[in-house]
Design a protein around this motif. Sequence first.
Motif, PDB file in Angstrom:
ATOM      1  N   LYS A 129       0.676  -1.162  -0.110  1.00 41.00           N
ATOM      2  CA  LYS A 129       0.037  -0.074   0.045  1.00 41.00           C
ATOM      3  C   LYS A 129       0.789   1.239   0.096  1.00 41.00           C
ATOM      4  CE  LYS A 129      -3.720   2.303   2.306  1.00 41.00           C
ATOM      5  NZ  LYS A 129      -4.876   2.083   3.417  1.00 41.00           N
ATOM      6  N   ASN A 130       1.949   1.342   0.573  1.00 43.22           N
ATOM      7  CA  ASN A 130       2.814   2.480   0.752  1.00 43.22           C
ATOM      8  C   ASN A 130       3.285   2.640  -0.456  1.00 43.22           C
ATOM      9  OD1 ASN A 130       2.105   2.902   3.522  1.00 43.22           O
ATOM     10  ND2 ASN A 130       3.902   1.730   4.184  1.00 43.22           N
ATOM     11  N   MET A 131       3.992   1.619  -1.406  1.00 44.79           N
ATOM     12  CA  MET A 131       4.337   2.105  -2.597  1.00 44.79           C
ATOM     13  C   MET A 131       3.224   2.566  -3.467  1.00 44.79           C
ATOM     14  SD  MET A 131       7.125  -1.161  -3.127  1.00 44.79           S
ATOM     15  CE  MET A 131       7.697  -0.456  -4.664  1.00 44.79           C
ATOM     16  N   VAL A 132       2.217   1.728  -3.335  1.00 46.38           N
ATOM     17  CA  VAL A 132       1.152   2.533  -4.292  1.00 46.38           C
ATOM     18  C   VAL A 132       0.764   3.707  -4.173  1.00 46.38           C
ATOM     19  CG1 VAL A 132      -1.376   1.910  -4.916  1.00 46.38           C
ATOM     20  CG2 VAL A 132       0.080  -0.036  -4.611  1.00 46.38           C
ATOM     21  N   LEU A 133       0.607   4.116  -2.811  1.00 44.98           N
ATOM     22  CA  LEU A 133       0.227   5.560  -2.458  1.00 44.98           C
ATOM     23  C   LEU A 133       1.276   6.388  -2.932  1.00 44.98           C
ATOM     24  CD1 LEU A 133      -1.387   5.184   0.851  1.00 44.98           C
ATOM     25  CD2 LEU A 133      -2.468   5.503  -1.178  1.00 44.98           C
ATOM     26  N   ALA A 134       2.567   6.063  -2.735  1.00 48.36           N
ATOM     27  CA  ALA A 134       3.783   7.050  -3.213  1.00 48.36           C
ATOM     28  C   ALA A 134       3.865   7.200  -4.773  1.00 48.36           C
ATOM     29  CB  ALA A 134       5.094   6.388  -2.662  1.00 48.36           C
ATOM     30  N   ARG A 135       3.509   6.148  -5.457  1.00 50.55           N
ATOM     31  CA  ARG A 135       3.481   6.221  -6.732  1.00 50.55           C
ATOM     32  C   ARG A 135       2.354   7.204  -7.324  1.00 50.55           C
ATOM     33  NH1 ARG A 135       4.182   0.933  -8.391  1.00 50.55           N
ATOM     34  NH2 ARG A 135       1.924   0.529  -8.492  1.00 50.55           N
ATOM     35  N   ARG A 136       1.178   6.726  -6.589  1.00 53.03           N
ATOM     36  CA  ARG A 136       0.043   7.737  -6.972  1.00 53.03           C
ATOM     37  C   ARG A 136       0.265   9.041  -6.766  1.00 53.03           C
ATOM     38  NH1 ARG A 136      -5.093   7.264  -3.155  1.00 53.03           N
ATOM     39  NH2 ARG A 136      -3.943   8.646  -1.940  1.00 53.03           N
ATOM     40  N   GLU A 137       0.957   9.446  -5.686  1.00 56.99           N
ATOM     41  CA  GLU A 137       1.087  10.943  -5.470  1.00 56.99           C
ATOM     42  C   GLU A 137       2.190  11.416  -6.475  1.00 56.99           C
ATOM     43  OE1 GLU A 137      -0.254  12.880  -3.451  1.00 56.99           O
ATOM     44  OE2 GLU A 137      -1.782  11.173  -2.966  1.00 56.99           O
ATOM     45  N   PHE A 138       3.172  10.641  -6.679  1.00 56.01           N
ATOM     46  CA  PHE A 138       4.147  11.172  -7.624  1.00 56.01           C
ATOM     47  C   PHE A 138       3.708  11.327  -8.837  1.00 56.01           C
ATOM     48  CE2 PHE A 138       7.413  10.343 -10.844  1.00 56.01           C
ATOM     49  CZ  PHE A 138       8.523  11.379 -10.730  1.00 56.01           C
ATOM     50  N   LEU A 139       2.753  10.400  -9.542  1.00 56.74           N
ATOM     51  CA  LEU A 139       2.344  10.381 -10.887  1.00 56.74           C
ATOM     52  C   LEU A 139       1.330  11.543 -10.952  1.00 56.74           C
ATOM     53  CD1 LEU A 139       1.962   6.492 -11.737  1.00 56.74           C
ATOM     54  CD2 LEU A 139       3.604   8.273 -12.757  1.00 56.74           C
ATOM     55  N   THR A 140       0.669  11.724  -9.948  1.00 52.80           N
ATOM     56  CA  THR A 140      -0.415  12.862  -9.923  1.00 52.80           C
ATOM     57  C   THR A 140       0.345  14.152 -10.215  1.00 52.80           C
ATOM     58  OG1 THR A 140      -1.769  11.711  -8.370  1.00 52.80           O
ATOM     59  CG2 THR A 140      -2.132  14.083  -8.575  1.00 52.80           C
ATOM     60  N   SER A 141       1.497  14.322  -9.848  1.00 54.43           N
ATOM     61  CA  SER A 141       2.430  15.622 -10.054  1.00 54.43           C
ATOM     62  C   SER A 141       2.368  16.001 -11.457  1.00 54.43           C
ATOM     63  CB  SER A 141       3.718  15.768  -9.094  1.00 54.43           C
ATOM     64  OG  SER A 141       4.571  14.847  -9.940  1.00 54.43           O
ATOM     65  N   GLY A 142       2.270  14.926 -12.368  1.00 53.49           N
ATOM     66  CA  GLY A 142       2.410  15.280 -13.798  1.00 53.49           C
ATOM     67  C   GLY A 142       3.909  15.027 -14.294  1.00 53.49           C
ATOM     68  N   HIS A 143       4.922  14.369 -13.783  1.00 57.69           N
ATOM     69  CA  HIS A 143       6.296  14.180 -14.117  1.00 57.69           C
ATOM     70  C   HIS A 143       6.234  13.356 -15.248  1.00 57.69           C
ATOM     71  CE1 HIS A 143       7.848  16.869 -10.998  1.00 57.69           C
ATOM     72  NE2 HIS A 143       7.598  16.270 -10.338  1.00 57.69           N
TER      73      HIS A 143
END
Length: 270
Positions: free
Chosen positions: A60-74
């Motif tokens: 779950k922690n990896m999923v949440l981190a990836r979700r937040e990073f990808l949401t940033s648009g990079h």
Amino acid sequence: MTIVPRTAPNYICPICLTPLQKSENSLTCDNAHNFDFAKEGYVNLLPVQLKKSLNPGDDKNMVLARREFLTSGHYQFLRDKIITLLTQFSPSTIIDLGCGEGYYTNEIETALSAEAVYGVDISKSAVKYAAKRNNKVHYSVATISHLPFGDKTTNAIVNVFAPLVATECRRILAEDGKIIRVTPGPRHLWQLKQFVYETPQLHDEPEPLGDFILIDQITVTETRTVNKRDIEHLLLMTPFGWKIQPDKLQQLKQNEELNIEFEFLIDTYQ
């Protein structure tokens, strides 16, 4: 209330390999193997005998981190390029293998007029979130080594930073089907790697994919300014999070932002 996808997905039973039919909120085969849709709309097609651990895949922690990073648009420039490549041959059925939390899958379904889009990942945490964001995609928890699809049932496979089993891809892909596979380019995350490794190395070329023919390879690159918060998410969603030494991590945290190269190889196979 359980969210059920708009059409009955073209799945086969992961236990006996016979077709699955939708019945209310479940998928059932002729041998009475039953798989219920979760309330989020996905179906778990990973029976215990195919699991190598209790909770395989990203936690779950990896999923949440990836979700937040990808949401940033990079990674939006990569997502846009994948959409462009898919649009060129207009597949009617698309399967995103290793879909994660659905960042690419969601846009594929939205941008293309495919008859059906599927997302598959071994991580239940990832698929659960993916299904919440778009109930028009057929999401399932499954393993890439035993894909829950019939022979020759898809026109396109998308694969971003996830393993592939060539024989399974060959089995489910139609004769004219194509695979779009994304792997790290030579200098992907180079500036971040300088904090992780004493002597960072360029990424190697990806291994050929079985007997598939490579018909195109392109490199997409963008250098972006990444803030401290997104750097933390990037570390957590990659192996760097547990490889970086404490002293190097402290050095990295002193940077309020960092210019990081994002470089991807996009291979198209047939």
